[in-house]
Design an enzyme around this catalytic site. Structure first.
Site, short mmCIF file in Angstrom:
data_model
loop_
_atom_site.label_atom_id
_atom_site.label_comp_id
_atom_site.label_asym_id
_atom_site.label_seq_id
_atom_site.Cartn_x
_atom_site.Cartn_y
_atom_site.Cartn_z
CD GLU A 201 0.46 -0.20 9.53
OE1 GLU A 201 0.64 0.96 9.53
OE2 GLU A 201 1.46 -1.01 9.07
CG HIS B 230 -4.58 7.42 2.37
ND1 HIS B 230 -3.68 7.14 1.38
CD2 HIS B 230 -3.74 7.21 3.72
CE1 HIS B 230 -2.59 7.35 1.79
NE2 HIS B 230 -2.59 7.09 3.03
#
Length: 421
Positions: A143, A213
């Site tokens: 990321e 998540h």
């Protein structure tokens, strides 16, 4: 035959029913007289929300919509003839927006983990085949690298549309976004900027995502001056706000509520259009209470307002009759940074009460900043303390995620408490 008076047989049956055991009478009543509720219940859900535009005319008259083939010099249009819509869910609308951006801007590229395969939520499905693997391509699992690569592309004049696969994994890119993307224009005295950078990322709970998540990290970016943070609630909003974000002269973090990818469906205009960044939208007008939220909780708030106005029998004892006529103003903030202070202040100055709802935890969440600002600007107009309904200050639970998010019951409780303060 006199239908007003029961026959002797009818009277006999009635007398026998009176002497029947209660359980038998209940079984007979339930089997013949009680109509079962519809599968989705009587309360609004995402699929049946009044705030989704399921008709062509309503979709084409979305407030704030700006067509790309019209400019400010064009005369105002009172009709929308010649424009068409198509039924889309949220991920299809996002895919449509990126397709338009890639088609109209030869410098635009889309990249991230698995985007060439369509992405985890299928938002980039078919884009690599349509525009080529040089413009829609996969990246390594990093990321920080995705954000840094996007910053470099934007500095070189490209339109960089990056995807972080889940908002929960944006934290390794935090340094690149907050220390680099947000500050380059200031650091270079205006000589350089990364306004061409847009970072898309799925956010909020999905029902079973758990601690890695289902997070809502929008509040972490509120102090990053130089960035914009946007969260849409529906397909039309997603398409219009994403196209605005891609074309905005500032770097934008575009957070997409993942549970709405398929559950929210609207008639979406197929033409190129934009919706304004930094402007909230008043979904329901009212004078007694302001409810402010964004993303998925918009629909929980809608359900809670219905519960307040028409409580079911189990709730009648906890919702005072005097409150059932309350007019609640529901506002979708849409842009978290910058947030629309003027619209919220005007509403709270009129209603005197504010309930803020978001899925992120309460401590230092976006609602804390909003609450402080409203307290300062509307102090003499407030009839009750500003109330926040949020996720708990714990990691998002896995099996008990339903109890972590601010659901309709918790929102209803906050509205009753605020209205009766």
């Amino acid at each position: 035959m006199n239908i007003l008076k029961p026959t002797s047989s009818a009277r006999l049956i009635a007398s026998r029913c009176i002497t029947l055991p209660l359980s038998v009478a209940q079984r007979r009543t339930n089997s013949t007289a009680v109509e079962p509720p519809p599968a989705g219940g009587h309360l609004p859900s995402v699929a049946t929300s009044e705030h989704l535009r399921t008709r062509r005319e309503a979709a084409l008259r979305t407030p704030g919509i700006k067509w790309a083939d019209e400019d400010d010099t064009s005369p105002p249009r009172t009709i929308v003839g010649g424009r068409e819509t198509r039924k889309m869910n949220t991920y299809q609308a996002i895919r449509d927006a990126m397709s338009i951006a890639l088609a109209k801007d030869e410098n635009a590229v889309v990249f991230g983990e698995d985007v060439a395969f369509g992405g985890v939520f299928r938002c980039t499905m078919g884009l690599a085949e349509e525009f080529g693997k040089e413009r829609v391509f996969n990246t390594p699992l990093t990321e920080q690298g995705i954000a840094g690569f996007g910053i470099g592309l934007a500095l070189m004049g490209h339109t960089a549309i990056a995807e972080i696969q889940f908002a929960d994994y944006i934290y390794p890119a935090f340094d690149q976004l907050v220390n680099e993307a947000a500050k380059i224009r200031y650091r270079s005295g205006g000589s350089y900027n990364v306004g061409g950078l847009t970072v898309r990322t799925p956010t909020m709970s999905v029902g079973h995502g758990g601690l890695y998540h289902s997070q809502s990290p929008e509040g972490f970016f509120m102090g990053a001056t130089g960035l914009k943070v946007v969260i849409p609630r529906s397909p039309i909003q997603a398409k219009g706000l994403l196209l605005s974000s891609i074309r905005d002269p500032n770097p934008v973090i575009f957070m997409e509520p993942k549970i709405l990818y398929r559950s929210a469906v609207e008639q979406v205009p197929i033409d190129d259009f934009e919706l304004p960044l930094g402007q909230a939208e008043v979904l329901t007008s009212g004078n007694d209470l302001t409810v402010l939220t964004w993303g998925t909780p918009v629909y929980h708030c809608e359900t809670a307002i219905h519960m307040l106005n028409s409580p079911s029998p189990p709730l009648e004892t906890v919702v005072p009759k005097a409150l059932r006529q309350a007019k609640v103003e529901l506002i979708d903030l849409r842009s978290i940074l910058p947030w629309d202070i003027e619209t919220v202040v005007q509403s709270v100055s009129r209603t005197g009460r504010l309930v803020i709802v978001h899925e992120a935890g309460m401590t230092a969440g976006a609602g804390a900043e909003i609450s402080a600002e409203i307290q300062k600007r509307c102090f003499l107009k407030l009839n009750a303390p500003v109330k926040r309904v949020t996720g708990w200050d714990t990691p998002v639970a896995l099996q008990f995620e339903k109890f972590h998010i601010p659901d309709a019951i918790r929102i209803l409780d906050a509205m009753v408490e605020t209205l009766t303060y």
